[in-house]
Design a protein around this motif. Structure first.
Motif, mmCIF file in Angstrom:
data_model
loop_
_atom_site.group_PDB
_atom_site.id
_atom_site.type_symbol
_atom_site.label_atom_id
_atom_site.label_comp_id
_atom_site.label_asym_id
_atom_site.label_seq_id
_atom_site.Cartn_x
_atom_site.Cartn_y
_atom_site.Cartn_z
ATOM 1 N N LEU A 8 0.808 -1.215 0.000
ATOM 2 C CA LEU A 8 0.000 0.000 0.000
ATOM 3 C C LEU A 8 0.845 1.270 0.000
ATOM 4 C CD1 LEU A 8 -2.764 1.316 -0.008
ATOM 5 C CD2 LEU A 8 -2.818 1.101 2.495
ATOM 6 N N VAL A 12 0.318 4.108 -2.847
ATOM 7 C CA VAL A 12 -0.013 5.491 -2.500
ATOM 8 C C VAL A 12 0.997 6.445 -3.130
ATOM 9 C CG1 VAL A 12 -0.097 7.135 -0.576
ATOM 10 C CG2 VAL A 12 -1.267 4.924 -0.386
ATOM 11 N N SER A 60 -1.963 13.921 0.040
ATOM 12 C CA SER A 60 -2.425 12.624 -0.467
ATOM 13 C C SER A 60 -1.894 11.473 0.379
ATOM 14 C CB SER A 60 -1.979 12.437 -1.917
ATOM 15 O OG SER A 60 -2.608 13.360 -2.769
ATOM 16 N N VAL A 61 -0.616 11.543 0.725
ATOM 17 C CA VAL A 61 -0.022 10.486 1.537
ATOM 18 C C VAL A 61 -0.625 10.469 2.932
ATOM 19 C CG1 VAL A 61 2.115 9.667 2.600
ATOM 20 C CG2 VAL A 61 2.129 10.457 0.222
ATOM 21 N N ARG A 62 -0.815 11.637 3.521
ATOM 22 C CA ARG A 62 -1.331 11.704 4.890
ATOM 23 C C ARG A 62 -2.791 11.302 4.989
ATOM 24 N NH1 ARG A 62 1.613 14.125 8.855
ATOM 25 N NH2 ARG A 62 -0.200 15.118 9.804
ATOM 26 N N ASN A 63 -3.494 11.300 3.873
ATOM 27 C CA ASN A 63 -4.855 10.753 3.886
ATOM 28 C C ASN A 63 -4.849 9.265 4.206
ATOM 29 O OD1 ASN A 63 -6.220 13.125 3.324
ATOM 30 N ND2 ASN A 63 -6.176 12.828 1.103
ATOM 31 N N GLN A 64 -3.755 8.586 3.865
ATOM 32 C CA GLN A 64 -3.620 7.157 4.148
ATOM 33 C C GLN A 64 -2.769 6.900 5.387
ATOM 34 O OE1 GLN A 64 -4.939 4.500 2.655
ATOM 35 N NE2 GLN A 64 -5.915 5.513 0.920
ATOM 36 N N TYR A 65 -1.754 7.738 5.593
ATOM 37 C CA TYR A 65 -0.798 7.523 6.682
ATOM 38 C C TYR A 65 -0.598 8.839 7.429
ATOM 39 C CZ TYR A 65 0.243 3.178 4.247
ATOM 40 O OH TYR A 65 0.149 1.951 3.645
#
Length: 289
Positions: A8, A12, A60-65
């Motif tokens: 993932l 991402v 974008s990355v912080r939306n997942q992590y």
């Protein structure tokens, strides 16, 4: 685009690179250059595309992590402490190759690298204005894959046998540094550069894809090489790092903690086919060391 069975974090990173690189290439933000203060260079060039592209990637990355940290060029309080690579860390370079980008030329890219506790998991380099959109991405143990001409499905790539006249690039910064002045004129004919890399990240990715055979680059910031470094290794290539200390070339077997310092250009490298890298590096030691 169809993404292979990557983890993932790599997925991402790929999606963020392609989405943001496409927005940058499409003129979403200005290409106009202005100067900023820099602790190492005195002044450096920056555009709205750099700042807003980086911000978009981080969001974008912080939306997942949410706990992810970043090695990135523009000031932001979400970065890790200087030189720290613990936890899940993304290196971010929305535009590597500022000069060609600002002149509406093609030799620039958006590059992301993914690390976990200092180990490089993989990376992605996206050059939206090359071959209809060129994406090269890979992950440790899962190969390197390439998309181009807008195709959905990637092909797996690797480093093949070098031709009798290998295609070698030298980074544009190499040509500017006095430490390399004695190197280029004395290289054997078969090792002389045949191209100039305006973007170190793109050069590393093209090595991994077998499009060029080697690249020589002077010390760079971490976001300039973190995206391409794991691609070269996963594609079967060699990566020889080095530092300059007191005017001497010091070999570095693998990146050190100091090479992730966000204030200094530390790590230079010779990367490419395993048969070529030792020859090029030996010439560097003899002539620029």
């Amino acid at each position: 685009m169809n993404i292979p069975n990557f983890s993932l974090p790599l997925r991402v990173a790929i999606e963020a690179a392609v989405e943001t690189g496409t927005l940058i290439a499409g003129g979403t933000w200005s290409r106009a250059v202005r100067e900023k203060d820099h602790s190492t260079f005195g002044t450096a060039s920056v555009t709205d595309s750099d700042i807003k592209g980086q911000r978009g990637i981080i969001e974008s990355v912080r939306n997942q992590y949410l706990s992810a940290r970043f090695l990135a060029e523009e000031d932001d309080n979400t970065y890790p402490a200087k030189g720290s690579v613990t936890g899940l860390v993304f290196s971010v370079d929305p535009i590597d190759g500022t000069s060609p980008f600002c002149r509406s030329l093609f030799a620039w890219c958006t590059a992301l690298g993914v690390m976990q506790d200092g180990a490089h998991m993989g990376g992605v380099v996206y050059a939206p204005e090359i071959r209809g959109g060129l994406t090269i991405a890979g992950e440790r143990g899962k190969g390197v894959h390439l998309w181009e001409h807008g195709l959905e499905n990637p092909c797996r790539v690797s480093i093949g046998e070098p031709p009798s006249k290998p295609f070698i690039w030298f980074g544009v910064d190499v040509l500017r540094m006095s430490a390399f002045e004695c190197l280029i004129p004395t290289l054997p004919k078969e090792l002389k550069p045949r191209g100039i890399a305006e973007s170190g990240a793109l050069g590393l990715a093209l090595v991994a894809a077998g499009r060029i055979d080697a690249i020589v680059q002077s010390p760079q910031m971490p976001w300039d090489w973190c995206g391409g470094y794991p691609l070269v290794l996963e594609a079967g290539g060699a990566f020889q790092g080095f530092h300059f200390e007191d005017g001497r070339v010091i070999p570095v077997e693998r990146p050190t903690l100091a090479d992730y310092d966000t204030e200094k250009q530390m790590l230079g490298f010779v990367a490419g086919h395993p048969d070529l890298v030792p020859k090029l590096f030996q010439c560097l030691l003899e002539r620029a060391g």
